[in-house]
Design an enzyme around this catalytic site. Structure first.
Site, short mmCIF file in Angstrom:
data_model
loop_
_atom_site.label_atom_id
_atom_site.label_comp_id
_atom_site.label_asym_id
_atom_site.label_seq_id
_atom_site.Cartn_x
_atom_site.Cartn_y
_atom_site.Cartn_z
N LYS A 1 0.81 -1.23 0.00
CA LYS A 1 0.00 0.00 0.00
C LYS A 1 0.84 1.28 0.00
O LYS A 1 0.43 2.29 -0.57
CB LYS A 1 -0.95 0.00 1.20
CG LYS A 1 -2.08 -1.01 1.06
CD LYS A 1 -3.07 -0.90 2.20
CE LYS A 1 -4.22 -1.86 1.98
NZ LYS A 1 -5.31 -1.65 2.94
N ASP B 1 -10.74 3.26 1.68
CA ASP B 1 -11.18 2.64 2.95
C ASP B 1 -12.08 3.57 3.78
O ASP B 1 -13.08 3.14 4.33
CB ASP B 1 -9.97 2.23 3.80
CG ASP B 1 -9.44 0.85 3.41
OD1 ASP B 1 -10.17 0.09 2.75
OD2 ASP B 1 -8.29 0.56 3.78
P1 NAP Z 1 -2.29 -2.37 11.14
O1 NAP Z 1 -1.90 -1.28 10.22
O2 NAP Z 1 -1.32 -3.46 11.45
O3 NAP Z 1 -2.75 -1.68 12.52
C1 NAP Z 1 -3.19 -2.43 13.60
C2 NAP Z 1 -3.41 -1.51 14.78
O4 NAP Z 1 -3.92 -2.32 15.85
C3 NAP Z 1 -2.14 -0.85 15.29
O5 NAP Z 1 -2.43 0.42 15.80
C4 NAP Z 1 -1.70 -1.79 16.41
O6 NAP Z 1 -1.01 -1.14 17.45
C5 NAP Z 1 -3.05 -2.22 16.97
N1 NAP Z 1 -2.95 -3.53 17.60
C6 NAP Z 1 -2.51 -4.68 17.06
N2 NAP Z 1 -2.60 -5.69 17.94
C7 NAP Z 1 -3.09 -5.14 19.08
C8 NAP Z 1 -3.38 -5.65 20.37
N3 NAP Z 1 -3.21 -6.96 20.64
N4 NAP Z 1 -3.89 -4.83 21.29
C9 NAP Z 1 -4.09 -3.50 21.01
N5 NAP Z 1 -3.82 -2.96 19.81
C10 NAP Z 1 -3.33 -3.76 18.86
O7 NAP Z 1 -3.60 -3.10 10.61
P2 NAP Z 1 -4.80 -2.45 9.78
O8 NAP Z 1 -4.55 -2.64 8.35
O9 NAP Z 1 -5.05 -1.10 10.33
O10 NAP Z 1 -5.99 -3.44 10.17
C11 NAP Z 1 -6.56 -3.45 11.47
C12 NAP Z 1 -7.76 -4.40 11.48
O11 NAP Z 1 -8.78 -3.88 10.62
C13 NAP Z 1 -7.42 -5.81 10.97
O12 NAP Z 1 -8.13 -6.75 11.72
C14 NAP Z 1 -7.96 -5.79 9.55
O13 NAP Z 1 -8.36 -7.09 9.13
C15 NAP Z 1 -9.17 -4.87 9.69
N6 NAP Z 1 -9.50 -4.21 8.43
C16 NAP Z 1 -10.74 -4.40 7.94
C17 NAP Z 1 -11.10 -3.78 6.78
C18 NAP Z 1 -12.49 -3.98 6.25
O14 NAP Z 1 -12.72 -3.66 5.08
N7 NAP Z 1 -13.40 -4.46 7.05
C19 NAP Z 1 -10.19 -2.94 6.10
C20 NAP Z 1 -8.92 -2.77 6.63
C21 NAP Z 1 -8.58 -3.41 7.81
P3 NAP Z 1 0.41 -0.43 17.21
O15 NAP Z 1 0.06 0.95 16.72
O16 NAP Z 1 1.00 -0.44 18.56
O17 NAP Z 1 1.14 -1.26 16.19
#
Ligand code: NAP
Length: 276
Positions: A63, A99
């Site tokens: 991305k 998004d």
């Molecule tokens: P990402 O960039 O890796 O960000 C994940 C975030 O969650 C980060 O801020 C991380 O903290 C935090 N995190 C991870 N594990 C954690 C834990 N155990 N406790 C507390 N905070 C935690 O991922 P992303 O792309 O944003 O995706 C996040 C979620 O959204 C995923 O489950 C993904 O599948 C979902 N999603 C869904 C859609 C949809 O269309 N429905 C679209 C995009 C994403 P840090 O800042 O400390 O790293």
């Protein structure tokens, strides 16, 4: 032909969603999933140019890496530093991030909820959280508080909402109209919850971006507490709908896209169920 590039990409729902939409409208288009290893985004974009591919969904880990290869970025893609949709316009490749717009469209679909004037809390500060923060601020939210575990990431995400953005604390959830889980917590890991369910109550909307399992621990807890809640299927469908329109110029057949996702992953959950 349009494509999705990523690694891994075999389990991407983009082919399911877009090919159902093309079939529904009788368009002679196809979306194919192309595995592109980390580091190969520049070569992949050259390939997209050479082959005349009309549109490309971009997923992890490309991305940010595709940005340098594109001719133009939308405002959202530039602010977020992340592209999830590339559209060919003549000889030019334009990068967007759909998004946030998809998330807000999903709120309207699931809850008839307009974020204008609302007090919002976003749990997490990664890519999805940043897109949601930017979109909520643009939609006129009164406040967007970001709650997370890494202070620098949380501050950077909150900044995207300008003066309406702030770093929140776990108790910010108490007074929110809208709570968004943008962490992976609850994704196939038993009963883990991204916030204290005791802080959730009737009158609140809880949107979980996770959709595996279908009824996530957070959606279950929120419904038990009397809140309205749904999983991340709507964001998935609506971000794809925005991309579909970029590529084809047609309104996306959103209900056909929901049907295709529902048939593939086994249904929908929470407040979304009553809409289907
Ligand atoms: P990402 O960039 O890796 O960000 C994940 C975030 O969650 C980060 O801020 C991380 O903290 C935090 N995190 C991870 N594990 C954690 C834990 N155990 N406790 C507390 N905070 C935690 O991922 P992303 O792309 O944003 O995706 C996040 C979620 O959204 C995923 O489950 C993904 O599948 C979902 N999603 C869904 C859609 C949809 O269309 N429905 C679209 C995009 C994403 P840090 O800042 O400390 O790293």
């Amino acid at each position: 032909m349009v494509a999705v590039i990523g690694d891994p990409v075999a389990h991407s729902l983009s082919p399911v969603i877009h090919n159902a939409a093309f079939a529904h409208l009788g368009l002679d288009w196809v979306l194919v999933a192309l595995p592109v290893p980390d580091g190969a985004a520049p070569a992949a974009v050259q390939g997209i140019r050479a082959l005349g591919i009309r549109g490309t969904s971009v997923t992890m880990p490309h991305k940010a890496a595709v940005i340098a290869e594109l001719d133009e970025l939308t405002h959202d893609a530039r602010r977020l530093g992340a592209v999830n949709c590339v559209t060919r316009s003549g000889d030019r490749l334009i990068g967007d991030n759909t998004d946030g717009a998809g998330f807000v469209a999903g709120l309207v679909h699931d809850f008839d909820f307009d974020p204008a004037g609302a007090s919002c809390v976003v749990l997490g500060a990664g890519g999805a959280a940043r897109a949601v923060v930017l979109a909520l601020a643009r939609a006129g939210a009164a406040s967007v508080r970001v709650v997370g575990r890494t202070p620098a990431n949380v501050a950077a995400a909150a900044e995207l909402a300008g003066e309406r953005g702030a770093v929140g604390t776990p108790d910010s959830v108490d007074s929110a109209d809208l709570i968004v889980n943008a962490t992976p917590v609850g994704m196939g890991d038993g009963a883990a919850l991204p916030c204290d369910p005791e802080r959730i109550g009737a009158g609140q909307i809880v949107a979980d971006l996770v959709y595996h399992p279908l009824t996530t621990p957070l959606v279950s807890a929120a419904l038990r507490r009397g809140a309205r809640s749904a999983n991340g299927v709507s964001m998935l469908v609506h971000q794809a709908a925005v991309a579909f329109t970029h590529w084809t110029g047609e309104d996306a057949p959103v209900e056909a896209m929901y049907d295709a996702v529902g048939a593939h992953i086994g249904g929908v959950s929470g407040d979304l169920s009553s809409k289907r």
